[in-house]
Design a protein around this motif. Structure first.
Motif, PDB file in Angstrom:
ATOM      1  N   PRO A 183       0.700  -1.269   0.376  1.00  0.00           N
ATOM      2  CA  PRO A 183       0.335   0.236   0.126  1.00  0.00           C
ATOM      3  C   PRO A 183       0.873   1.143   0.003  1.00  0.00           C
ATOM      4  CG  PRO A 183      -0.963  -1.710   1.513  1.00  0.00           C
ATOM      5  CD  PRO A 183       0.188  -2.170   1.395  1.00  0.00           C
ATOM      6  N   ILE A 184       2.042   1.253   0.802  1.00  0.00           N
ATOM      7  CA  ILE A 184       2.687   2.600   0.780  1.00  0.00           C
ATOM      8  C   ILE A 184       3.749   2.419  -0.506  1.00  0.00           C
ATOM      9  CG2 ILE A 184       5.077   3.635   1.273  1.00  0.00           C
ATOM     10  CD1 ILE A 184       4.437   1.995   3.995  1.00  0.00           C
ATOM     11  N   LEU A 185       4.055   1.613  -0.855  1.00  0.00           N
ATOM     12  CA  LEU A 185       4.518   1.276  -2.886  1.00  0.00           C
ATOM     13  C   LEU A 185       3.365   2.193  -3.165  1.00  0.00           C
ATOM     14  CD1 LEU A 185       6.044  -1.908  -3.183  1.00  0.00           C
ATOM     15  CD2 LEU A 185       7.153   0.723  -2.649  1.00  0.00           C
ATOM     16  N   ILE A 186       2.496   1.773  -3.504  1.00  0.00           N
ATOM     17  CA  ILE A 186       1.023   1.817  -4.235  1.00  0.00           C
ATOM     18  C   ILE A 186       0.756   3.323  -4.363  1.00  0.00           C
ATOM     19  CG2 ILE A 186      -1.065   2.059  -5.366  1.00  0.00           C
ATOM     20  CD1 ILE A 186       0.676  -0.194  -5.884  1.00  0.00           C
ATOM     21  N   GLU A 187       0.588   3.553  -3.206  1.00  0.00           N
ATOM     22  CA  GLU A 187      -0.142   5.569  -3.011  1.00  0.00           C
ATOM     23  C   GLU A 187       1.504   6.183  -3.090  1.00  0.00           C
ATOM     24  OE1 GLU A 187      -1.655   9.052  -1.341  1.00  0.00           O
ATOM     25  OE2 GLU A 187      -1.990   6.889  -1.559  1.00  0.00           O
ATOM     26  N   GLY A 188       2.272   5.328  -2.906  1.00  0.00           N
ATOM     27  CA  GLY A 188       3.613   6.942  -3.717  1.00  0.00           C
ATOM     28  C   GLY A 188       4.089   7.249  -4.558  1.00  0.00           C
ATOM     29  N   ALA A 214       6.131  11.582  -2.797  1.00  0.00           N
ATOM     30  CA  ALA A 214       5.628   9.896  -3.055  1.00  0.00           C
ATOM     31  C   ALA A 214       5.642   9.371  -1.345  1.00  0.00           C
ATOM     32  CB  ALA A 214       7.040   9.579  -3.653  1.00  0.00           C
ATOM     33  N   LEU A 215       6.520   9.840  -0.735  1.00  0.00           N
ATOM     34  CA  LEU A 215       6.707   9.912   1.051  1.00  0.00           C
ATOM     35  C   LEU A 215       6.392  10.310   1.687  1.00  0.00           C
ATOM     36  CD1 LEU A 215      10.962   8.439   1.112  1.00  0.00           C
ATOM     37  CD2 LEU A 215       8.666   7.163   0.384  1.00  0.00           C
ATOM     38  N   ALA A 216       4.990  11.219   1.440  1.00  0.00           N
ATOM     39  CA  ALA A 216       4.292  11.715   2.069  1.00  0.00           C
ATOM     40  C   ALA A 216       3.519  10.834   3.062  1.00  0.00           C
ATOM     41  CB  ALA A 216       3.653  13.516   1.712  1.00  0.00           C
ATOM     42  N   GLY A 217       3.631  11.228   4.287  1.00  0.00           N
ATOM     43  CA  GLY A 217       2.655  10.953   5.012  1.00  0.00           C
ATOM     44  C   GLY A 217       2.728   9.515   6.113  1.00  0.00           C
ATOM     45  N   VAL A 218       4.543   9.038   5.126  1.00  0.00           N
ATOM     46  CA  VAL A 218       5.338   7.769   5.731  1.00  0.00           C
ATOM     47  C   VAL A 218       6.444   8.437   6.832  1.00  0.00           C
ATOM     48  CG1 VAL A 218       5.961   5.533   5.417  1.00  0.00           C
ATOM     49  CG2 VAL A 218       4.541   6.772   3.937  1.00  0.00           C
ATOM     50  N   THR A 219       7.046   9.082   5.378  1.00  0.00           N
ATOM     51  CA  THR A 219       8.311   9.785   6.909  1.00  0.00           C
ATOM     52  C   THR A 219       8.535  11.409   6.224  1.00  0.00           C
ATOM     53  OG1 THR A 219      10.025   9.264   7.306  1.00  0.00           O
ATOM     54  CG2 THR A 219       9.614   9.177   4.527  1.00  0.00           C
ATOM     55  N   ASP A 220       9.274  12.420   7.573  1.00  0.00           N
ATOM     56  CA  ASP A 220       8.937  13.777   6.164  1.00  0.00           C
ATOM     57  C   ASP A 220      10.562  13.582   6.779  1.00  0.00           C
ATOM     58  OD1 ASP A 220       9.096  13.340   9.488  1.00  0.00           O
ATOM     59  OD2 ASP A 220       8.246  15.786  10.065  1.00  0.00           O
ATOM     60  N   GLN A 221      11.575  12.332   7.277  1.00  0.00           N
ATOM     61  CA  GLN A 221      12.833  13.031   7.617  1.00  0.00           C
ATOM     62  C   GLN A 221      13.575  12.060   6.182  1.00  0.00           C
ATOM     63  OE1 GLN A 221      13.461  13.745  11.002  1.00  0.00           O
ATOM     64  NE2 GLN A 221      12.382  14.479  10.296  1.00  0.00           N
ATOM     65  N   ILE A 222      14.094  12.877   5.685  1.00  0.00           N
ATOM     66  CA  ILE A 222      15.183  12.949   4.315  1.00  0.00           C
ATOM     67  C   ILE A 222      16.386  12.930   4.029  1.00  0.00           C
ATOM     68  CG2 ILE A 222      14.560  13.405   1.642  1.00  0.00           C
ATOM     69  CD1 ILE A 222      11.737  12.386   2.753  1.00  0.00           C
TER      70      ILE A 222
END
Length: 634
Positions: free
Chosen positions: A15-20, A209-217
């Motif tokens: 689900p994370i990959l698809i949402e990304g 693509a990672l919004a909502g998953v992590t903000d540490q980039i």
């Protein structure tokens, strides 16, 4: 252009990959896919439709896993068909030599590998079977060939054989919970997982693509290779001397490096359509706010608006070189008029993809200005590096993404704050670029003694009024819609402008062709008699930008040339131009004349015309065929 998402976790990451992928759809693509490590093997789903269809396919096939990669592809090598879609699997040789066996490597790739044909022949000779026409599959087989139990080592060794640009994400059947990424010339970021106890880490071509998953980039640099595992990661970068191990040429090796972890807010709300039909329409109507945000904090004109040390640079430079592509090139072309008429500094504007392939005469006292919405435009980045290599060290970028490669590469910068732009056809990024370039003009003019305090105050007052003026222009939408219904039935259109507004005519023609697929071209109105007049018939609409400036009377003569040949004129005219509607001449009256800043107002109805014409023709407005939002390959 193309999108990458990868992850290792203790939970199902599909689900994370698809949402990304959904968050990266705005970049443009013609196929998509996802692959995961599952039950000791590789599982994959691919589609030439939208990510929503891939999502349905994944659900139907019960694709799940704790390690995986996903991709949206914009076709370069090979047609947009399923067997060319990413992720690609390796198809290596078995223990009995030259017998194809199921693959153990899954890989996605952005960029172009220039020596793929040479590598393909070499790998075929070793028994590898190719299932696609892509340059990407070559990398998967190469990593497989070099694999000896350590994926990180295999990827490092493979990258030393690659020529071109790439961002890759790879995982291996034999190493669960491990993804390796590498970049050279294409963007790639590491997302550090923040979920308690999950130990997860991520890769993506764009932090959004990672919004909502992590903000540490972590923004990976050129030549970086990153190893992601549960609860840990490390980065090595190419450089130094000596041998880097088996298969690595002398003089190149990888060494451990530290890259800063940054907190990046990806503005997830910006991707919501709200009451608008398309993102492009939303972004057209966001322009008053975008201009306001771009000018936020500008209390007066100062070189330091562009960074520390700007004053000494501006004092030293004797000319300006602007490098850009597409819409950004037209912004630069507009700025040339400002820079030469207001700041009195010689300015040249170059198409970035052409500049580095021709002989030029460099001057060390040149301010090299790059313009890019994404800050990752491959041609512009390459042109910037080329300009520096010629001995021009003074660099400045006008860019919408503060964390982009372009901002990192340039000594000075102005961030436009347009916000996320989803529609492929640029709108608010263009007008905010113009605002930033006008500020640059005033700053250079001030340092060079050509802008007085009174002139500065007058220009700033006009800039602060821009959001209100733009609202008045947007109120013209119903009149533009009426024109669009007629344009939708045409297959060709001609755009005319003079002086400062010629680049605006070019931008208007570009917008129309990009999203409606109507052939459109633009000319300086004075050039009509030198060729384009031959095209004028009743079936060729002629769009004209008609501000009340010093060239107005000349422009009126050009309009008569069109009318006399039976052409149909569609004129965006300032209120005091005394151009009236009559048979053969259709006029939309602009709310007010805006002097030097007039291009920022006049381009908006051209955006609306393109948008509503495309809607009337039923095209995919936000994702026009064959185009990508962020052009990260040459």
């Amino acid at each position: 252009m193309c999108g990458i998402v990868g992850a290792v976790s203790q939970r199902n990451i599909v689900p994370i990959l698809i949402e990304g992928l959904k968050r990266l759809e705005y970049r443009g693509y013609d196929s998509c896919g996802v692959a995961v490590h599952r039950d000791g093997g590789l599982q994959r789903a691919r589609s030439t439709s939208r990510v929503a269809e891939l999502d349905a396919q994944v659900a139907a096939d019960q694709v799940t896993g704790h390690t995986g990669v996903a991709h949206t592809r914009w076709a370069t090598h090979g047609a947009p068909v399923v067997h060319n879609a990413h992720p690609h699997f390796s198809h290596g040789v078995g223990a009995d030599a030259y017998t194809a066996r199921p693959g153990r490597i899954a890989l996605v790739h952005n960029g172009i590998i220039e020596n793929h044909e040479e590598l393909r022949e070499e790998l075929r000779g070793k028994g590898y079977v190719f299932a696609s026409q892509t340059d990407t599959e070559v990398i998967a087989h190469l990593v497989d060939h070099l694999y000896d139990g350590d994926l990180f080592d295999a990827v490092k060794r493979a990258t030393l054989q690659l020529k071109g640009a790439y961002a890759i994400a790879v995982f291996c059947r034999d190493e669960p919970h491990r993804v390796v990424g590498a970049r050279e010339g294409s963007p790639l970021v590491l997302g550090v997982g923040t979920r308690e106890g999950a130990g997860e880490n991520f890769l993506a071509s764009d932090a959004m693509a990672l919004a909502g998953v992590t903000d540490q980039i972590v923004y990976l640099e050129e030549g970086d290779v990153v190893d992601l595992q549960l609860g840990k990661f490390w980065i090595e970068s190419r450089g130094g001397s000596g041998s880097g191990g088996t298969g690595q040429p002398q003089g190149e090796r990888y060494a451990r490096v530290e890259r800063p972890v940054r907190t990046v807010l990806a503005h997830t709300g910006a991707a919501e359509l709200g009451p608008y039909r398309h993102y492009m329409q939303k972004e057209i109507f966001e322009q008053p706010r975008a201009i306001s945000d771009t000018l936020e904090g500008v209390e007066g004109i100062s070189p330091e608006l562009f960074g520390d040390g700007a004053y000494s640079v501006f004092k030293e430079v004797e000319q300006v070189l602007i490098l850009a592509c597409g819409t950004s090139y037209y912004a630069g072309s507009t700025a040339k008029y400002w820079l030469e008429s207001i700041a009195k500094i010689p300015t040249s504007v170059e198409i970035a993809s052409e500049y580095r392939y021709r002989d030029t005469v460099p001057h060390p006292k040149t301010l090299v200005v790059t313009i890019s919405q994404s800050g990752e435009t491959a041609d512009t980045l390459a042109a910037l590096k080329h300009a520096r290599s010629l001995g021009m060290p003074h660099t400045l970028t006008i860019c919408n993404v503060a964390t982009s490669a372009m901002v990192r590469e340039c000594k000075l910068a102005y961030i436009t704050r347009a916000g996320v732009e989803i529609g492929v056809a640029s709108t608010k990024a263009f007008t905010t670029q113009l605002a930033g370039l006008f500020l640059l003009t005033l700053a250079l003019g001030q340092v060079r003694g050509h802008v007085s305090e009174a002139q500065e105050a007058e220009h700033l007052k006009a800039m602060r009024h821009l959001p209100v003026a733009l609202q008045s222009v947007l109120a013209l939408e119903p009149q533009v819609i009426a024109w669009a219904e007629e344009f939708a039935r045409k297959e060709n259109a001609l755009f005319l402008g003079r002086g400062l507004h010629y680049p605006i005519a070019l931008e208007g023609a570009l917008k129309l062709k990009e999203i409606s697929y109507i052939h459109a071209e633009a000319y300086p109105a004075g050039e009509l008699k030198h060729g384009p007049l031959a095209l004028v018939t009743a079936e060729m609409p002629v769009v004209t930008v008609a501000p009340n400036d010093t060239l107005l009377e000349k422009l009126k003569s050009n309009l008569q040339e069109v009318k006399a040949r039976g052409g149909q004129l569609f004129v965006f005219a300032d209120g005091d131009t005394r151009i009236e509607s009559e048979p053969g001449i259709h006029v939309i009256r602009m709310p007010e004349h805006y002097g030097a800043l007039s291009p920022i107002l006049h381009v908006v109805p051209l955006q609306l015309l393109a948008y509503h014409t495309a809607c009337a023709r039923g095209t995919d407005v936000d994702k026009p065929r064959n185009l990508a939002k962020s052009v990260t390959v040459e």
